[in-house]
Design a protein around this motif. Structure first.
Motif, PDB file in Angstrom:
ATOM      1  N   ARG A 138     -18.197  -3.963 -19.708  1.00 46.13           N
ATOM      2  CA  ARG A 138     -19.055  -2.874 -19.259  1.00 46.13           C
ATOM      3  C   ARG A 138     -19.676  -3.127 -17.889  1.00 46.13           C
ATOM      4  NH1 ARG A 138     -24.455  -4.609 -20.409  1.00 46.13           N
ATOM      5  NH2 ARG A 138     -24.329  -6.455 -21.732  1.00 46.13           N
ATOM      6  N   HIS A 139     -19.697  -4.381 -17.451  1.00 50.45           N
ATOM      7  CA  HIS A 139     -20.290  -4.673 -16.143  1.00 50.45           C
ATOM      8  C   HIS A 139     -19.427  -4.206 -14.979  1.00 50.45           C
ATOM      9  CE1 HIS A 139     -22.569  -8.116 -18.293  1.00 50.45           C
ATOM     10  NE2 HIS A 139     -23.427  -7.149 -18.006  1.00 50.45           N
ATOM     11  N   PHE A 140     -18.102  -4.117 -15.204  1.00 57.19           N
ATOM     12  CA  PHE A 140     -17.207  -3.862 -14.077  1.00 57.19           C
ATOM     13  C   PHE A 140     -17.345  -2.465 -13.469  1.00 57.19           C
ATOM     14  CE2 PHE A 140     -15.691  -7.772 -15.877  1.00 57.19           C
ATOM     15  CZ  PHE A 140     -15.353  -8.520 -14.769  1.00 57.19           C
ATOM     16  N   PRO A 141     -17.363  -1.420 -14.299  1.00 57.68           N
ATOM     17  CA  PRO A 141     -17.561  -0.097 -13.687  1.00 57.68           C
ATOM     18  C   PRO A 141     -18.901   0.001 -12.956  1.00 57.68           C
ATOM     19  CG  PRO A 141     -16.946   0.117 -16.013  1.00 57.68           C
ATOM     20  CD  PRO A 141     -17.150  -1.339 -15.747  1.00 57.68           C
ATOM     21  N   ARG A 142     -19.949  -0.612 -13.520  1.00 57.99           N
ATOM     22  CA  ARG A 142     -21.263  -0.568 -12.866  1.00 57.99           C
ATOM     23  C   ARG A 142     -21.200  -1.311 -11.537  1.00 57.99           C
ATOM     24  NH1 ARG A 142     -25.505  -3.213 -16.336  1.00 57.99           N
ATOM     25  NH2 ARG A 142     -26.768  -2.596 -14.545  1.00 57.99           N
ATOM     26  N   ARG A 143     -20.497  -2.442 -11.538  1.00 54.13           N
ATOM     27  CA  ARG A 143     -20.353  -3.227 -10.316  1.00 54.13           C
ATOM     28  C   ARG A 143     -19.655  -2.395  -9.237  1.00 54.13           C
ATOM     29  NH1 ARG A 143     -16.179  -7.024  -9.079  1.00 54.13           N
ATOM     30  NH2 ARG A 143     -14.863  -5.526 -10.151  1.00 54.13           N
ATOM     31  N   ASN A 144     -18.685  -1.566  -9.675  1.00 54.16           N
ATOM     32  CA  ASN A 144     -17.909  -0.810  -8.695  1.00 54.16           C
ATOM     33  C   ASN A 144     -18.764   0.135  -7.854  1.00 54.16           C
ATOM     34  OD1 ASN A 144     -15.794  -2.192  -9.731  1.00 54.16           O
ATOM     35  ND2 ASN A 144     -14.814  -0.454 -10.740  1.00 54.16           N
ATOM     36  N   ARG A 145     -19.867   0.621  -8.423  1.00 56.78           N
ATOM     37  CA  ARG A 145     -20.712   1.524  -7.642  1.00 56.78           C
ATOM     38  C   ARG A 145     -21.404   0.762  -6.504  1.00 56.78           C
ATOM     39  NH1 ARG A 145     -24.767  -0.295 -10.890  1.00 56.78           N
ATOM     40  NH2 ARG A 145     -26.922   0.208 -10.332  1.00 56.78           N
ATOM     41  N   LEU A 146     -21.536  -0.550  -6.640  1.00 60.13           N
ATOM     42  CA  LEU A 146     -22.092  -1.360  -5.545  1.00 60.13           C
ATOM     43  C   LEU A 146     -21.057  -1.536  -4.439  1.00 60.13           C
ATOM     44  CD1 LEU A 146     -24.064  -2.227  -7.941  1.00 60.13           C
ATOM     45  CD2 LEU A 146     -24.385  -4.330  -6.619  1.00 60.13           C
ATOM     46  N   ILE A 147     -19.804  -1.706  -4.831  1.00 59.26           N
ATOM     47  CA  ILE A 147     -18.736  -1.861  -3.837  1.00 59.26           C
ATOM     48  C   ILE A 147     -18.687  -0.621  -2.949  1.00 59.26           C
ATOM     49  CG2 ILE A 147     -16.230  -2.025  -3.531  1.00 59.26           C
ATOM     50  CD1 ILE A 147     -16.101  -3.820  -5.966  1.00 59.26           C
ATOM     51  N   SER A 179      -7.190   3.121 -13.606  1.00 58.03           N
ATOM     52  CA  SER A 179      -7.524   1.737 -13.286  1.00 58.03           C
ATOM     53  C   SER A 179      -8.930   1.678 -12.699  1.00 58.03           C
ATOM     54  CB  SER A 179      -6.515   1.176 -12.295  1.00 58.03           C
ATOM     55  OG  SER A 179      -6.556   1.898 -11.095  1.00 58.03           O
ATOM     56  N   GLY A 180      -9.477   0.473 -12.677  1.00 55.38           N
ATOM     57  CA  GLY A 180     -10.834   0.272 -12.189  1.00 55.38           C
ATOM     58  C   GLY A 180     -11.011   0.731 -10.751  1.00 55.38           C
ATOM     59  N   SER A 181      -9.965   0.576  -9.950  1.00 56.45           N
ATOM     60  CA  SER A 181     -10.056   0.973  -8.551  1.00 56.45           C
ATOM     61  C   SER A 181     -10.325   2.468  -8.423  1.00 56.45           C
ATOM     62  CB  SER A 181      -8.757   0.644  -7.821  1.00 56.45           C
ATOM     63  OG  SER A 181      -8.422  -0.703  -8.025  1.00 56.45           O
ATOM     64  N   LEU A 182      -9.792   3.234  -9.365  1.00 53.68           N
ATOM     65  CA  LEU A 182     -10.018   4.680  -9.310  1.00 53.68           C
ATOM     66  C   LEU A 182     -11.462   4.995  -9.664  1.00 53.68           C
ATOM     67  CD1 LEU A 182      -6.719   6.175 -10.730  1.00 53.68           C
ATOM     68  CD2 LEU A 182      -7.320   5.481  -8.407  1.00 53.68           C
ATOM     69  N   ILE A 183     -12.079   4.142 -10.486  1.00 53.58           N
ATOM     70  CA  ILE A 183     -13.512   4.308 -10.768  1.00 53.58           C
ATOM     71  C   ILE A 183     -14.294   4.106  -9.469  1.00 53.58           C
ATOM     72  CG2 ILE A 183     -15.507   3.375 -12.024  1.00 53.58           C
ATOM     73  CD1 ILE A 183     -13.640   2.708 -14.324  1.00 53.58           C
ATOM     74  N   THR A 184     -13.923   3.068  -8.723  1.00 61.60           N
ATOM     75  CA  THR A 184     -14.602   2.837  -7.443  1.00 61.60           C
ATOM     76  C   THR A 184     -14.426   4.047  -6.520  1.00 61.60           C
ATOM     77  OG1 THR A 184     -14.017   0.511  -7.732  1.00 61.60           O
ATOM     78  CG2 THR A 184     -14.928   1.141  -5.600  1.00 61.60           C
ATOM     79  N   ALA A 185     -13.219   4.623  -6.516  1.00 62.21           N
ATOM     80  CA  ALA A 185     -12.976   5.801  -5.682  1.00 62.21           C
ATOM     81  C   ALA A 185     -13.851   6.969  -6.132  1.00 62.21           C
ATOM     82  CB  ALA A 185     -11.495   6.180  -5.742  1.00 62.21           C
ATOM     83  N   ARG A 186     -13.992   7.134  -7.444  1.00 62.28           N
ATOM     84  CA  ARG A 186     -14.824   8.228  -7.949  1.00 62.28           C
ATOM     85  C   ARG A 186     -16.290   8.009  -7.572  1.00 62.28           C
ATOM     86  NH1 ARG A 186     -17.271   8.698 -12.636  1.00 62.28           N
ATOM     87  NH2 ARG A 186     -15.972   7.185 -13.751  1.00 62.28           N
ATOM     88  N   MET A 187     -16.746   6.775  -7.689  1.00 62.72           N
ATOM     89  CA  MET A 187     -18.117   6.439  -7.285  1.00 62.72           C
ATOM     90  C   MET A 187     -18.313   6.782  -5.813  1.00 62.72           C
ATOM     91  SD  MET A 187     -19.561   4.705  -9.883  1.00 62.72           S
ATOM     92  CE  MET A 187     -19.043   3.905 -11.401  1.00 62.72           C
TER      93      MET A 187
END
Lengths: 382, 382
Positions: free
Chosen positions: A211-220, A236-244
């Protein structure tokens, strides 16, 4: 957060840590409490009563002063600084995010976080070509004076850090500032602490969990003007970062790839949805050259110019609200909430209550663990 | 071309062939002449005088009746049909193109040209993956009932034909209908004649030359609802086909690829410029499902509803124009023309002359070989 940015005293910093480490207090609730009570200390005093009103029966677990001091000391021993979102050294693009982490640990060269930054993220199981591309692009963007932000993961992230280690790279961790994940990146992590900068939102010592990884992505994305995705599968997680990045109003960029390679389906999809196509460093430089991230001041203006002036609550002392009215309001709000998120504005309209009343009730329910805050001024049942 | 589509008599067909095989008569001039004189026969009669007025000193080389008959016979012997742009069997999407070839040779199953069609084109030096992709996509599009159009070139074209040979494929040649290029595709060519359809604009027996290929590409797009480019370097022939498709109002689609492969730079650029991203057959099917190519009737409406009603000339008999006025007009038009193309409308405004006068003068200068017509109602000095 309504005051200009200012360094905190150690006592204030302790209060900030205690407040964000308190049960049911996430970043958005933290900022609401700070706005409503003016300081973390006063918010801490108000917490037990707020939670009780929200329906909480057992007492809220509030972090003690001793725990906060231990966290500060552990960071100091490790050589990391704790930065609070109101402080001048806290990266402004991140402070401008709705759910900016109230406190971050920073190890290495914190001054790098003042640079214009771009994130490069992507598949862990990246192709050789994808890694080669990410590394050389990171090198060129570094040479152009940008800080390259990534997540220390295998594959693309590792290549992005490797390419920008000499010019300036920032690794954002999902766990504590001292917990290297994945373990094989121990050497890279040490190099980044020595030459770049490492950032973590989780308390020092925290082992990263899924659960920490998607939250971390908003910092990236929050640290960056834009996010470039190099190879990413669907979901994939990278797409979460893109959405953020999109939600935060940052540029989304993607590298095209062969449809025969599933590692390109996510990036190709981003392109289909309008992401900027990147084939070389120059494409990134052109995409971000006229961008600057929204500032904290703009975020506040944005919040306060929302159709319903949610800050009115701050001006309206809590004592003015009648308890029996609040009880009715609480029932009405709970009745109007479900498990799919609605905005506070929709809730205000749906309940036919004033915004200050709804905000107060939501805050109480949240602290009681019955309601959760989501980015974009949204709430749902917990 | 203003009449409804109708089959021609052999005598009329001979006149059409003679007119299009006449020196300085390209497709656009052909259509102008037909519009102005009502039939190819009357246009042939008017040609020498028009060219003389345009400043031609030596006589215009007009194709003889015997030459046209030989061309018809050669096609017949080869087993090919000659189709004229006004005939019902001439593919309507192609007839709707401004510079539609007045006469085409068709060998194989001409009825396939009535199907909804999509072009698949790309690099001759394509990657194995690119060819594999083109072949399987062509197979799926064929299975979905589409005719797959391509150019019989090495690489992507060959793969596209191979994938759709069983369902329906059309090869458009740059040379004559009987001239296979490249020679190694002799076997594929024979298979396409046997199972698919082959189309050529150049007279039978013509060896293809470099200048034929870009002209041929407008037929590939003109026959199709859309053009999909699979791998293309910058400045490649496939990008010409894509540009033609755009000018003809057809869908442009491209397959993304790695920036590290120069064979993908052209396709990635198309995506950057707004081409539809294609990863699978379904992307193509969705992109074209609601499309139909502009019909001939629409093209005529479009021509005639242009700001300046260029068809007025047809209604205004040639005899009404005074020769000394025309001589002045001719000088003025030549003065206003340069080597970069301008539209007829710009020329009309620039010369402050009436549209019928400008069109007459341009036609004469063209036949004299002093001015050339370009697609999009443009002209320039020859």
């Amino acid at each position: 957060m309504t005051q200009p940015r200012h360094p905190l005293t150690d006592a204030e910093r302790i209060d900030w840590i205690r407040l964000i480490r308190t049960e049911n207090v996430g970043p958005i609730t933290f900022h609401r409490l700070l706005e409503q009570y003016g300081s973390a200390a006063r918010a801490l005093d108000a917490l037990p009563e707020l939670a009780r009103r929200g329906g909480r029966t057992k007492p809220l677990r509030v972090a003690s002063k001793a725990e906060a001091e231990r966290e500060m000391q552990a960071n100091r021993r490790f050589g990391a600084r704790l930065l609070c979102a109101c402080e001048p050294d806290y990266p402004e693009p991140l402070a401008a995010v709705d759910d900016a982490p109230p406190v971050i640990s920073v190890a290495g060269h914190a001054h790098l976080l003042r640079r214009r930054a771009v994130a490069i993220v992507g598949a862990r199981n990246a192709s050789l070509n994808g890694k080669k591309f990410a590394e050389s692009l990171a090198r060129e963007l570094g040479a152009a004076g940008l800080l390259v932000v990534s997540g220390l993961a295998r594959g693309i992230d590792t290549a992005a850090h490797a390419g920008s280690i000499a010019s300036g790279t920032a690794a954002v961790l999902a766990g504590g500032i001292d917990v290297v994940y994945p373990p094989e990146n121990e050497g890279l992590y040490r190099d980044i602490v020595a030459q770049g900068v490492v950032v973590a939102e989780s308390p020092i010592g925290t082992q990263p969990q899924a659960r920490h990884f998607p939250r971390r992505n908003r910092l990236i994305s929050g640290l960056s003007l834009g996010v470039l995705v190099v190879e990413a599968a669907l979901r994939s997680g990278s797409l979460i970062t893109a959405r953020m990045a999109l939600e935060q109003g940052r540029e989304v960029m993607a590298v095209p790839g062969s449809p025969l390679d599933p590692r390109c389906h996510g990036t190709n999809n981003l392109l289909r949805e309008g992401a900027t196509l990147v084939e070389r460093a120059d494409d990134v430089l052109r995409a971000i050259e006229n961008l600057r991230p929204p500032t904290l001041a703009e975020r506040q203006r944005d919040l306060f110019s929302a159709p319903i002036h949610t800050h009115a609550i701050a001006a309206e002392p809590r004592a003015d609200l009648d308890e029996s009215d609040l009880a009715k309001a609480r029932a009405l709000v709970l009745e109007n909430l479900g498990h799919s998120p609605v905005t506070i504005d929709e809730l205000v309209r749906g309940c036919q209550l004033s915004a200050p009343v709804v905000l107060t009730v939501v805050l109480e329910l949240e602290l009681a663990g019955r309601v959760q805050r989501l980015p974009g001024h949204q709430v749902s049942l917990a």
